[in-house]
Design an enzyme around this catalytic site. Structure first.
Site, PDB file in Angstrom:
ATOM      1  N   SER A  34       0.812  -1.219   0.000  1.00  0.00           N
ATOM      2  CA  SER A  34       0.000   0.000   0.000  1.00  0.00           C
ATOM      3  C   SER A  34       0.844   1.266   0.000  1.00  0.00           C
ATOM      4  CB  SER A  34      -0.935   0.007   1.216  1.00  0.00           C
ATOM      5  OG  SER A  34      -0.208  -0.077   2.426  1.00  0.00           O
ATOM      6  N   ASP A 194      -1.260   7.645  10.508  1.00  0.00           N
ATOM      7  CA  ASP A 194      -1.520   6.360  11.157  1.00  0.00           C
ATOM      8  C   ASP A 194      -0.226   5.659  11.551  1.00  0.00           C
ATOM      9  OD1 ASP A 194      -0.550   5.624   8.688  1.00  0.00           O
ATOM     10  OD2 ASP A 194      -2.212   4.287   8.174  1.00  0.00           O
ATOM     11  N   HIS A 197       1.434   4.949   6.863  1.00  0.00           N
ATOM     12  CA  HIS A 197       1.293   5.407   5.481  1.00  0.00           C
ATOM     13  C   HIS A 197       1.636   6.893   5.370  1.00  0.00           C
ATOM     14  CE1 HIS A 197      -1.381   1.842   5.711  1.00  0.00           C
ATOM     15  NE2 HIS A 197      -0.884   1.618   4.499  1.00  0.00           N
TER      16      HIS A 197
END
Length: 218
Positions: A34, A194, A197
């Site tokens: 991601s 977070d 990311h």
């Protein structure tokens, strides 16, 4: 809330991107999870809206002169990249440079040595499929707010192992993790809300490190 295609849908989307490149040559191919995927994300929801979203603003400006293929998919582990590499993601094109960062999603269930072995298998596959390409291997980015975060500590153990896979000829090691952190090892939310990311601030750090390498091997 992740407004992104499903795993198989993104795989199919990337195959269309490969087919749409008439030259079948890419200056750089990103391979990862991601954190790599989010280079292309231009949405901004929740706390990320406060900090400018994800990587798309940086992506569009920093790499606009290059032919790029982003093969990052959220949630991927080393075994997912291996499967994708064996099932189409590395076929039918030429890459001048690969950018690889993977392993943070393995940290909860695999030992550092197991994760490092997965990274090594991916590197071996990239070399086999694209023997003329260069590979930039990035240290897994820091996660967790503090330096003693258990998952960050495990990732650093992985980094110590995979660093040895770089030979300075085909595989080039890059560790920019200190740039994401304060001097005491803590991470601020403006960098990664977070604590995993990056925001555009984090992606700017990555782009500034990476762009000269793309230009070098283009």
């Amino acid at each position: 809330k992740w407004d992104v295609p499903s795993w198989r849908e993104r795989c199919a989307l990337k195959q269309k991107e490969i087919a749409a490149n008439e030259s079948r040559v890419f200056d750089v191919v990103f391979f990862g999870d991601s954190i790599t995927h989010n280079w292309e994300r231009d949405d901004a929801w929740g706390v990320y809206a406060e900090y400018g979203g994800f990587g798309a603003p940086v992506w569009k400006e920093a790499f606009k002169e290059f032919k790029i293929l982003n093969l990052g998919i959220g949630g991927d582990r080393t075994e997912n990249l291996l499967w994708r590499g064996l099932n189409g993601d590395l076929d039918n094109y030429k890459a001048k440079l690969f950018v690889l960062m993977i392993g943070t999603n393995n940290v909860r269930s695999n030992s550092p040595s197991e994760t490092a072995a997965g990274v090594k298998a991916i590197l071996d596959l990239l070399k086999a499929k694209h023997p003329e390409a260069k590979i930039v291997l990035y240290a897994i980015f820091p996660r967790g707010e503090k330096a003693n975060d258990g998952l960050r500590v495990k990732n650093e153990k992985v980094n110590a192992l995979i660093k040895e896979y770089a030979d300075g000829e085909t595989v080039f090691w890059r560790d920019i993790n200190a740039q994401f952190l304060n001097a005491d090892g803590t991470m601020e939310r403006k960098m990664m809300p977070d604590f995993l990311h990056p925001t555009p601030t984090g992606y700017t750090i990555w782009a500034n490190d990476l762009k000269p390498l793309i230009e070098k091997f283009r």
